[in-house]
Design an enzyme around this catalytic site. Structure first.
Site, PDB file in Angstrom:
ATOM      1  N   THR A 399       0.817  -1.336   0.132  1.00 53.32           N
ATOM      2  CA  THR A 399       0.021   0.083  -0.039  1.00 53.32           C
ATOM      3  C   THR A 399       0.874   1.326   0.255  1.00 53.32           C
ATOM      4  O   THR A 399       2.128   1.146   0.349  1.00 53.32           O
ATOM      5  CB  THR A 399      -0.843  -0.026   1.187  1.00 53.32           C
ATOM      6  N   THR A 417      -3.986   1.204  -2.530  1.00 58.13           N
ATOM      7  CA  THR A 417      -3.265  -0.048  -2.623  1.00 58.13           C
ATOM      8  C   THR A 417      -3.676  -0.998  -3.469  1.00 58.13           C
ATOM      9  O   THR A 417      -4.981  -0.992  -4.168  1.00 58.13           O
ATOM     10  CB  THR A 417      -3.929  -0.761  -1.024  1.00 58.13           C
ATOM     11  N   GLU A 419      -3.351  -4.318  -2.347  1.00 57.83           N
ATOM     12  CA  GLU A 419      -3.412  -4.980  -1.201  1.00 57.83           C
ATOM     13  C   GLU A 419      -1.885  -5.611  -0.920  1.00 57.83           C
ATOM     14  O   GLU A 419      -1.052  -5.169  -0.171  1.00 57.83           O
ATOM     15  CB  GLU A 419      -4.367  -6.144  -1.410  1.00 57.83           C
ATOM     16  N   SER A 464     -10.761  -2.584   5.598  1.00 57.85           N
ATOM     17  CA  SER A 464      -9.741  -1.988   5.469  1.00 57.85           C
ATOM     18  C   SER A 464      -9.090  -1.366   6.902  1.00 57.85           C
ATOM     19  O   SER A 464      -9.480  -0.686   7.580  1.00 57.85           O
ATOM     20  CB  SER A 464      -9.676  -1.087   4.437  1.00 57.85           C
ATOM     21  N   SER A 465      -7.819  -1.535   6.690  1.00 56.80           N
ATOM     22  CA  SER A 465      -6.930  -0.575   7.893  1.00 56.80           C
ATOM     23  C   SER A 465      -6.633   0.769   7.505  1.00 56.80           C
ATOM     24  O   SER A 465      -6.069   1.697   8.182  1.00 56.80           O
ATOM     25  CB  SER A 465      -5.943  -1.295   8.531  1.00 56.80           C
ATOM     26  N   GLY A 487       0.703  -0.237   5.358  1.00 56.22           N
ATOM     27  CA  GLY A 487       1.026  -1.274   6.161  1.00 56.22           C
ATOM     28  C   GLY A 487       0.240  -2.162   6.768  1.00 56.22           C
ATOM     29  O   GLY A 487       0.641  -2.927   7.813  1.00 56.22           O
ATOM     30  N   GLY A 488      -0.573  -2.620   6.076  1.00 51.91           N
ATOM     31  CA  GLY A 488      -1.624  -3.795   6.526  1.00 51.91           C
ATOM     32  C   GLY A 488      -2.041  -3.217   7.729  1.00 51.91           C
ATOM     33  O   GLY A 488      -2.661  -2.284   8.186  1.00 51.91           O
TER      34      GLY A 488
END
Length: 583
Positions: A399, A417, A419, A464-465, A487-488
């Site tokens: 991302t 992103t 992903e 989603s974060s 950063g997920g």
């Protein structure tokens, strides 16, 4: 990917004491073993600023601003270039969240360009013949992992509403770089040649990243992508429909239907995609208002964490105090416990936003923030919470994030992103497809049958974060700061650290984004061990915060803040290759 740190950062050896806000008298002070951050970028507010993860993208954004374009105009150009020069992170085949501040009205709008599951998707999408979840990599590399891309449609909607220049003029930089070639950066070269990213060994990626002599591209090589140049030419001429209808859409459908686990996406899924927009989710914090996207973004969790930390003395401490980092870690654990349980697509599940942010609930949850870490905190029971099962979502971090402030004071904070690294490794027309469907929980139910809030469903958007941030002066409504990170799952931790660094610890934006990262979720801890240094690691471990030697956390924070006299100050994460630059 969150666990890759720039070699240039690790190579710097000087141990420094950061300038910090006054630390409580009883606090322990341990200098961080990290290099002195590069100076923050500054620019007069009237001339605008761009902070992004690649200098070529920053140049494209600045070019648009010089030509009188708006922050959203610049965002279109930046995304088009990032999709070419940083394809491991975002692209035309991915999704995004944007928060936009309108300087004229003071309104903050949240744009949701998250991918959607094809209509044919169901809760058993990532279950094997035995009824058990597929191995994550198996799902990731399959055609089932691709959702209907949303970034282009979202940008088109925002640009229609807030753009100043013609849409067709915004792709010049991307087209030229794709046709004439661009210099492969060290970070991209590292991803191309990574043995840890299976997508880099996928047939499409191998073909694209292999030179005529049979060798992979390396840093300093010039890479051309004529297919991408043709794609952005079509986007410029035809608008977003070039991606969602016609030959490019057909190519996407054909590619996801190939392989052992084909996806169910259809041309109808692509044509039906619609971005969302609404007032941003804003809450007061100190003398500010903090604004983030609405669920299925996890911005609500960031707001909850900031509110909980108000019940601690973290603001009286600083980054040289291990207690401050312990408080940060404990707040993260509570934040993730609630986020993981409740956040999903609000069109399909009830997300108890008001309950999670209720001051009484926040105060009760803040009691779990202690100066010594113990067992993982349980999820809470906010008002309005439905009965949902435990979550089994894995979320890698391919991302990127950028911030734009235009000459009129309008602001974009956008996280975008595909992903994972290079999405699922499949390409069409010069760009990678996303693997966003793996952001759903592979296990759709708990043992007692309670559904996971983030279970797969046709037409649903995965949790989603990504949580781009814009901050305003609570009293005047004027823009104060914008930031965000890739950063997920760790995005929330990275963003929280940066906000605390600037607004609690008195750092400038560059110092704050350069600080070590500390991620605490459940019983797992991870952090930038080398940047913390042995003394801080020892102090953290003594408090139960188990960051181990050798761990790294590869954020990609970008931020801009307005300082005294209207001066813009920017910061770009040294873990990546970006810059913050003003006109």
């Amino acid at each position: 990917m969150r666990r890759i740190l720039s070699p240039s950062l690790l190579a710097l050896a000087a141990c420094v004491q950061l300038a910090v806000a006054p630390v409580a008298a009883q606090a322990e002070s341990i200098p961080l073993a990290m290099p002195k951050p590069r100076p923050a970028a500054h620019s007069p507010i009237a001339k605008g600023m761009v902070a992004a993860a690649n200098p070529l993208a920053v140049q494209a954004g600045l070019r648009v601003l010089r030509e009188g374009g708006s922050a959203v105009d610049a965002a279109v150009a930046i995304q088009a270039v990032l999709g070419l020069v940083e394809p491991q992170s975002s692209g035309l085949g991915g999704g995004a969240f944007m928060v936009f501040y309108d300087a004229k009205t003071g309104k903050v709008t949240a744009y949701d360009g998250r991918e959607t599951a094809p209509a044919a998707a169901g809760p058993d999408m990532f279950l094997g013949p035995d009824g058990k979840p597929l191995p994550f990599i198996t799902g990731l590399m399959s055609g089932r992992s691709t959702g209907v891309p949303g970034a282009v449609a979202m940008l088109a909607q925002a640009q229609k509403e807030h753009g100043k220049l013609a849409w067709k003029s915004l792709f010049k930089d991307a087209e030229t770089l794709a046709a004439d070639g661009f210099v492969v950066s060290p970070r991209l070269a590292g991803m191309i040649n990574s043995a840890r990213a299976p997508q880099a060994s996928a047939p499409d990626a191998v073909k694209y990243f292999t030179k005529p002599d049979g060798q992979r591209y390396q840093a300093g090589d010039v890479l051309k992508n004529p297919a991408y140049a043709e794609t952005v030419r079509r986007l410029a001429a035809e608008g977003p429909s070039a991606l969602y209808e016609g030959p490019i859409a057909q190519a996407i459908v054909d590619r996801v239907h190939q392989g052992d686990l084909p996806g169910g996406m259809t041309l109808a899924d692509l044509k039906a995609y619609k971005p969302r927009s609404a007032d941003a989710l804003c809450r007061p914090w100190k003398v500010y208002a903090v604004c983030v996207p609405n669920p299925q973004s996890s911005g609500v969790a960031l707001l909850q964490a900031l509110a909980m930390l108000e019940h601690t003395d973290i603001a009286k401490r600083g980054p040289t105090d291990p207690v401050a980092w312990t408080l940060l870690a404990q707040a993260e654990r509570v934040m993730y416990a609630d986020r993981d349980r409740y956040v999903g697509d609000p069109s399909f599940v009830t997300v108890p936003v008001q309950g999670l942010l209720d001051p009484k609930y926040v105060a009760e949850r803040a009691k779990l923030i202690t100066t010594t870490a113990g067992d993982p905190p349980p999820f809470g029971h906010p008002a309005g919470a439905p009965k949902v099962g435990v979550d089994a979502t894995k979320e890698p971090g391919g991302t990127t994030h950028f911030v734009v402030v235009d000459t009129k004071g309008n602001v974009v904070s956008m996280t975008t992103t595909v992903e994972s690294i290079f999405g699922n490794g499949r390409m069409v027309n010069g760009f990678f497809l996303n693997n966003q469907m793996t952001d759903f929980s592979f296990s759709p139910t708990e043992k007692d049958g309670a559904p996971a809030a983030n279970a797969v469903a046709g037409g649903k958007r995965p949790r989603s974060s990504m949580s781009p941030v814009i901050m305003l002066d609570k009293k005047t409504g004027k823009f104060v700061a914008a930031l965000g990170s890739p950063g997920g799952n760790a995005i929330l931790s990275y963003n929280l650290k940066a906000v605390v660094g600037v607004f609690d610890w008195g750092l400038n934006m560059q110092q704050a984004v350069s600080l070590p990262n500390l991620v605490a979720r459940g019983d797992a801890y991870s952090g930038d061990a080398d940047l913390f240094g042995p003394a801080m690691l020892s102090a953290l471990n003594a408090r139960g915060v188990g960051v181990k030697t050798g761990q790294i956390e590869g954020s990609g924070l970008q931020g801009v803040i307005v300082r005294k006299g209207g001066v813009l100050e920017g910061g770009a994460d040294p873990r990546r290759e970006g810059v913050a630059k003003g006109l």
